[in-house]
Each structure stands twice: as structure tokens, then as C-alpha cells.
Design an enzyme around this catalytic site. Structure first.
Site, mmCIF file in Angstrom:
data_model
loop_
_atom_site.group_PDB
_atom_site.id
_atom_site.type_symbol
_atom_site.label_atom_id
_atom_site.label_comp_id
_atom_site.label_asym_id
_atom_site.label_seq_id
_atom_site.Cartn_x
_atom_site.Cartn_y
_atom_site.Cartn_z
ATOM 1 N N GLU A 51 -49.963 3.301 5.347
ATOM 2 C CA GLU A 51 -50.498 1.940 5.338
ATOM 3 C C GLU A 51 -51.973 1.920 5.749
ATOM 4 O O GLU A 51 -52.785 1.216 5.158
ATOM 5 C CB GLU A 51 -49.683 1.054 6.278
ATOM 6 C CG GLU A 51 -48.290 0.711 5.776
ATOM 7 C CD GLU A 51 -48.318 -0.139 4.523
ATOM 8 O OE1 GLU A 51 -49.248 -0.975 4.367
ATOM 9 O OE2 GLU A 51 -47.427 0.027 3.674
ATOM 10 N N TYR A 136 -50.454 -7.765 9.142
ATOM 11 C CA TYR A 136 -49.996 -7.264 7.839
ATOM 12 C C TYR A 136 -49.388 -5.867 7.987
ATOM 13 O O TYR A 136 -48.280 -5.594 7.507
ATOM 14 C CB TYR A 136 -51.139 -7.229 6.820
ATOM 15 C CG TYR A 136 -50.734 -6.555 5.527
ATOM 16 C CD1 TYR A 136 -50.110 -7.282 4.532
ATOM 17 C CD2 TYR A 136 -50.938 -5.188 5.337
ATOM 18 C CE1 TYR A 136 -49.698 -6.668 3.355
ATOM 19 C CE2 TYR A 136 -50.525 -4.566 4.170
ATOM 20 C CZ TYR A 136 -49.912 -5.305 3.184
ATOM 21 O OH TYR A 136 -49.488 -4.685 2.032
ATOM 22 N N ASP A 154 -49.762 -9.248 0.118
ATOM 23 C CA ASP A 154 -51.054 -8.614 -0.149
ATOM 24 C C ASP A 154 -51.646 -9.216 -1.425
ATOM 25 O O ASP A 154 -51.117 -10.184 -1.977
ATOM 26 C CB ASP A 154 -50.908 -7.091 -0.244
ATOM 27 C CG ASP A 154 -50.109 -6.642 -1.464
ATOM 28 O OD1 ASP A 154 -49.563 -7.505 -2.198
ATOM 29 O OD2 ASP A 154 -50.042 -5.418 -1.704
ATOM 30 N N CYS A 204 -48.147 -7.044 -13.281
ATOM 31 C CA CYS A 204 -48.900 -8.284 -13.096
ATOM 32 C C CYS A 204 -50.267 -8.005 -12.481
ATOM 33 O O CYS A 204 -50.685 -8.648 -11.528
ATOM 34 C CB CYS A 204 -48.097 -9.262 -12.227
ATOM 35 S SG CYS A 204 -48.609 -10.977 -12.390
ATOM 36 N N CYS A 210 -46.913 -7.940 -19.237
ATOM 37 C CA CYS A 210 -45.588 -8.551 -19.108
ATOM 38 C C CYS A 210 -44.540 -7.836 -19.955
ATOM 39 O O CYS A 210 -43.493 -7.404 -19.454
ATOM 40 C CB CYS A 210 -45.637 -10.022 -19.493
ATOM 41 S SG CYS A 210 -47.018 -10.933 -18.781
#
Length: 312
Positions: A51, A136, A154, A204, A210
Site C-alpha cells: 500500500e 485510507y 480511491d 472503467c 465496458c
């Protein structure tokens, strides 16, 4: 996955019974996703490292650095016992962004071993007590290590929600947090957060894919139905080449190789056009050293006839 029971207080156009939406996304994720190594572990140390590294670096570039870091310091105890200069030097050599993140990661490892006897806090609130771990990151570690977090929000997740739900798309001040948590099945933060972040990263993105990516939300998606694929602006990273961040990294690397260096020697070593009284001279260099000193990385000493710098 445990389906969320029907509810009446879900926001806007989130289905009152979101189980079909949830199932579609999780099944899409489980059917095939990017196989990042930190997705194969529930070790909070390894997840925290991933992270922190991901905060300024594309995920595909993080993989090699993450593996190298864990080969060097495979456990939280090993990192806690490491020399800080070596950790910061690793960060610089792998171009992982601001060096204070390496310092904070090192301090967090020391906290876990010294203050928590090696037992990691298991919820977001407890994890924020660790050095450099904000809300976060704490929520992400709680989710991916302990399956005990809320919805992770995010840039990718915001983009997904903005496009998928008209209430978010049309709001002046979108309530991403409420919608994200309403969608997440209770007690399923690990797989859900991985899945919705994957959706934003694969299907996305800024340019949506899509149909090519088989987006599982097409039948519910406001953007897919209307053709309006606008989304919030995505911040772009400043160029690293020639940036203050690059020269800060060079300073830390050089000082890691020498006990101390005087100002002008250091200046000539970090850039070829250094001139003491020039645009990139002593005043510019002292500004960089001041920033590093504020981050607790460098110590600057002013003598009668020269200024010297060394790593803290």
C-alpha cells in the site's frame, strides 16, 4: 460471498436489494483478475508495504520493488531491526516517491515490534496509530489483511461510482463514502474492495472498456445506458525527471555513501550545472536540505566557514 439483505435506506439509485449487483461484480473478479502477489497474502506487513509503495507508483512497477523489499526485509521484525539509511536508500534506488514514506514505514515496523509485541492492530482505527498510516491506508490494510474494513475509496472507485450511479454523477458534492459502504456486503471488505478497485483499473479507466472487459455492471450503469462517460478529473503525477523529488533522492543516496558532505561538494555531485551563486546553487540546495531535515532524514550543521550535511 454473503449477500446483503434488502434495505430501505440505501442512497439514490442503489438497488434496495443490491445482492445482484454485488454478486455480478464478485463473480467477474473471481473469474479472472490481475494476479498481483500482495493479493495472495493476508500478512498485514506485506500488505502495508504494497500500500505504501503504491501511493505514487503504478502497480505493475510496484511488483518488482515489493518483491525486492521483502527479500531484503521479509518480516516486520527484520524491517524494524534494519538501518534506516538502508531502507531510505532502497526507496530512492527504486524510485518509489517521497523518501519520508520509507522512514514512516520503518518507524511503523518498530512500533509493531516494540509497542504492540508483534501483534498488529486489526481495525482501521488501531492501524492509524502507526506512523505514516492515514485513514485510507489503515482501511486498506484492515480490509485486505483482516477482512475488517469499510469500503475503500480511491480514484478508481470514485470513477466507477460516478459513472455507475446517477445520484453521484449529478451531485454537486458526491457522497462517495455512503454509496460505497451501502454497496459493500457486510463482512466482505477483502474481496469487495479488491473487486471494485479492479473494476476501476481494468474496465472503467479514463477510457472505458465496458464490453472488451465484460464489465459486470453494464445493465445497471448510468454511463453505459446514457453514453455519458464523463468522470472526475484524475490527477496526473508530476514529471520525476528534473524534479525536486529526484534531487532529494540523489542527496539521500549520496549521504548514505558518505559520513558527511559539505554544501558545495554535495551540490556539484547532484547536478552538473550547480554553481554556488547561480539559480541552482547554495540557496536552492539549502532549500532541499531544509525539506529533508523537516522530514527527519538529514541533519545540517553550520560552521564558521562551511555547511555540512549528514543523514539523521
Amino acid at each position: 460471498m454473503t449477500d446483503q439483505s434488502p434495505a430501505t435506506d440505501l442512497p439514490g439509485d442503489v438497488p434496495a436489494d443490491p445482492s445482484a449487483v454485488q454478486r455480478a461484480l464478485v463473480e467477474w473478479y473471481e473469474d479472472g483478475h490481475r494476479d498481483y502477489p500482495w493479493r495472495q497474502t493476508d500478512d498485514p506487513y506485506r500488505i502495508l508495504v504494497s500500500e505504501v509503495m503504491s501511493q505514487q507508483t503504478q502497480l505493475d512497477r510496484v511488483v518488482a520493488a515489493w518483491e525486492d523489499f521483502l527479500e531484503e526485509w521479509p518480516t516486520v521484525d527484520a524491517l524494524a531491526a534494519a538501518d534506516r539509511a538502508e531502507v531510505v536508500g532502497f526507496w530512492t534506488d527504486h524510485s518509489l516517491g517521497y523518501n519520508n514514506r520509507a522512514k514512516y514505514l520503518h518507524e511503523a515496523a518498530r512500533q509493531v515490534t516494540a509497542e504492540y509485541d508483534g501483534e498488529w492492530p486489526r481495525d482501521p482505527e488501531g492501524l492509524t496509530e502507526l506512523m505514516g498510516v492515514g485513514p485510507y491506508t489503515a482501511n486498506a490494510v484492515a480490509s485486505f489483511a483482516f477482512n475488517n474494513g469499510g469500503a475503500v475509496i480511491d480514484t478508481n472507485v470514485k470513477r466507477v461510482l460516478y459513472r455507475a450511479f446517477a445520484e453521484i454523477h449529478n451531485a454537486d458534492d458526491p457522497d462517495y463514502e455512503t454509496v460505497a459502504n451501502a454497496l459493500m456486503p457486510p463482512g466482505e471488505s477483502r474481496i469487495w474492495n479488491n473487486a471494485i478497485m479492479e473494476l476501476g483499473g481494468v474496465a472503467c479507466g479514463k477510457t472505458p472498456r465496458c464490453d472488451e472487459a465484460g464489465c459486470p455492471w453494464r445493465e445497471w450503469c448510468h454511463a453505459y445506458q446514457t453514453g455519458d462517460f464523463t468522470a472526475p478529473d484524475v490527477p496526473t503525477q508530476p514529471s520525476f525527471e528534473g524534479s525536486r523529488r529526484q534531487f532529494r533522492g540523489r542527496i539521500v543516496r549520496l549521504l548514505g555513501e558518505h559520513d558527511e558532505m559539505d554544501l558545495d561538494t554535495l551540490g556539484h555531485r547532484i547536478r552538473v550545472d550547480y554553481t554556488p551563486d547561480g539559480e541552482h546553487g547554495r540557496e536552492w540546495l539549502r532549500g532541499l536540505l531544509s525539506d529533508l531535515a523537516d522530514d527527519g532524514l538529514v541533519q545540517v550543521e553550520e560552521g564558521d566557514d562551511q555547511i555540512t550535511a549528514r543523514l539523521q
